[in-house]
Design an enzyme around this catalytic site. Structure first.
Site, PDB file in Angstrom:
ATOM      1  N   HIS A   1       0.824  -1.208   0.000  1.00 52.12           N
ATOM      2  CA  HIS A   1       0.000   0.000   0.000  1.00 52.12           C
ATOM      3  C   HIS A   1       0.858   1.258   0.000  1.00 52.12           C
ATOM      4  CE1 HIS A   1       0.937   0.950   4.220  1.00 52.12           C
ATOM      5  NE2 HIS A   1       0.855  -0.350   4.440  1.00 52.12           N
TER       6      HIS A   1
ATOM      7  N   GLU B   1      -3.072  -6.979   7.121  1.00 52.46           N
ATOM      8  CA  GLU B   1      -1.861  -6.734   7.901  1.00 52.46           C
ATOM      9  C   GLU B   1      -1.796  -7.645   9.117  1.00 52.46           C
ATOM     10  OE1 GLU B   1       1.117  -6.158   8.281  1.00 52.46           O
ATOM     11  OE2 GLU B   1       1.302  -3.963   8.201  1.00 52.46           O
TER      12      GLU B   1
END
Length: 359
Positions: free
Chosen positions: A12, A100
């Site tokens: 990201h 994550e």
């Protein structure tokens, strides 16, 4: 189509949490958005992806359901990628298994987090479990299931020719660890992936296996580079130009040397400076007489902290100069060691002379 010709992993873009870690004390990790710079990175990533695609390529994007990965995916789709001939056929899915690593709900203060990172470094990055969260080994388990799902999808004839995974730094390394059967030790040696960095996996035409196209950065490689820079001779300037190839010199410009010195006659730019002037050597942080000069080096450790090599500093000040106070104390016999012995006192005088001090 079957197996895609390319698998691309993209971390990201920069999030607010990357710019300000304290936000994790008040905002859930999965809700942290991108910064304005991160949104620009996402658009640039989309342009880069569009440049890699063939006109006949079809695309599928699988993204983590976190806000920062969603916004990165949106930025990619809003770029020049929307002008691709097959843009209308792009498939986008969210996959919680590539989210994550769970860091345990709201994070404590930065002091406690720093202590935790040191503890993780001591325990081992792969097996250390974050309090109320996950270890990298836990994340590995869910990525293993995700990879198995991918292989089942690859059996479909209409699977797109390019697969993009928009995920996180640690999850990118975990994915590669599972796919290429990396050891725990190699995983822990890997450095993190940059924001919007592309990790490319290309299918081999004959074997059907995926070759990793991107060179991964490691902490051991970084430390070797820093050591090489630490002991590297400075560039030689000849006729106003920096000379990188020392083979151009048949005879060194400063004359022949019979003994000592560096390879290719490098003199560390000390022309006209007496080699007995110890403080000049110490100030520039060069090697002198085969030993370290006393200038410290700083090499980031695998947990992002810094460590200094200052164990060889004796009576040396902050810039590498022997301090007058320490030298005077030794001359008066107050520093231990030689006391008031005449030979010791003579050695102190010589040290003061070579250090350009006036008694």
């Amino acid at each position: 189509m079957g197996k895609p010709r390319l698998i691309i992993l993209i971390r990201h873009a920069q999030s607010v949490g990357n710019a300000n870690r304290t936000i994790h004390q008040t905002v859930p990790d999965h809700r942290v958005p991108l910064t304005s710079h991160g949104r620009s990175q996402a658009l640039a990533a989309g342009d880069k992806l569009a440049s890699l695609l063939l006109p006949t390529d079809t695309l599928q994007i699988i993204a983590s359901p976190y806000t920062r990965t969603r916004e990165t995916t949106q930025g990619i789709l809003s770029s020049s990628l929307q002008h691709h001939p097959n843009a209308s056929t792009i498939r986008v899915y969210e996959e919680p298994r590539i989210r994550e690593q769970d860091f345990g709900n709201f994070q404590p203060c930065q002091t406690e987090m720093t202590r935790m990172w040191y503890e993780r470094a001591a325990y081992g990055h792969f097996f250390y479990r974050i309090p109320n969260g996950e270890s990298a080994a836990d994340a590995y388990d869910r990525v293993s299931g995700f990879n198995e799902s991918l292989w089942r999808q690859f059996a479909e004839e209409d699977f797109p020719s390019v697969l993009v995974l928009v995920t996180h730094g640690l999850m990118t390394r975990i994915f590669l660890m599972k796919w290429y059967h990396y050891s725990v030790e190699y995983f822990e040696d890997l450095r993190n992936v940059e924001h919007c960095e592309f990790i490319m996996m290309k299918k081999h035409e004959e074997s059907g296996k995926y070759d990793l196209q991107t060179e991964l950065r490691t902490w051991s490689g970084y430390k070797r580079e820093q050591e090489e820079l630490r002991y590297k001779c400075p560039p030689v300037v000849l006729d106003g130009k920096i000379q990188h190839d020392f083979r151009i010199f048949k005879t060194p410009p400063w004359g022949e040397r019979q003994y000592g010195g560096c390879v290719n006659g490098c003199n560390h730019e000390f022309d006209g400076v007496p080699m007995g002037s110890r403080h000049e050597v110490m100030r520039t942080g060069r090697d002198f007489g085969g030993s370290r000069s006393g200038a410290t080096s700083t090499v980031p450790s695998s947990d992002g902290s810094n460590s200094s090599d200052d164990e060889d500093l004796d009576v040396v000040g902050p810039d590498g100069l022997a301090t007058v106070e320490a030298t005077t104390k030794e001359a008066e016999g107050g520093g231990g060691g030689g006391g008031g012995h005449p030979e010791y006192f003579l050695s102190v005088i010589l040290r003061c002379i070579t250090s350009n001090f006036v008694l």
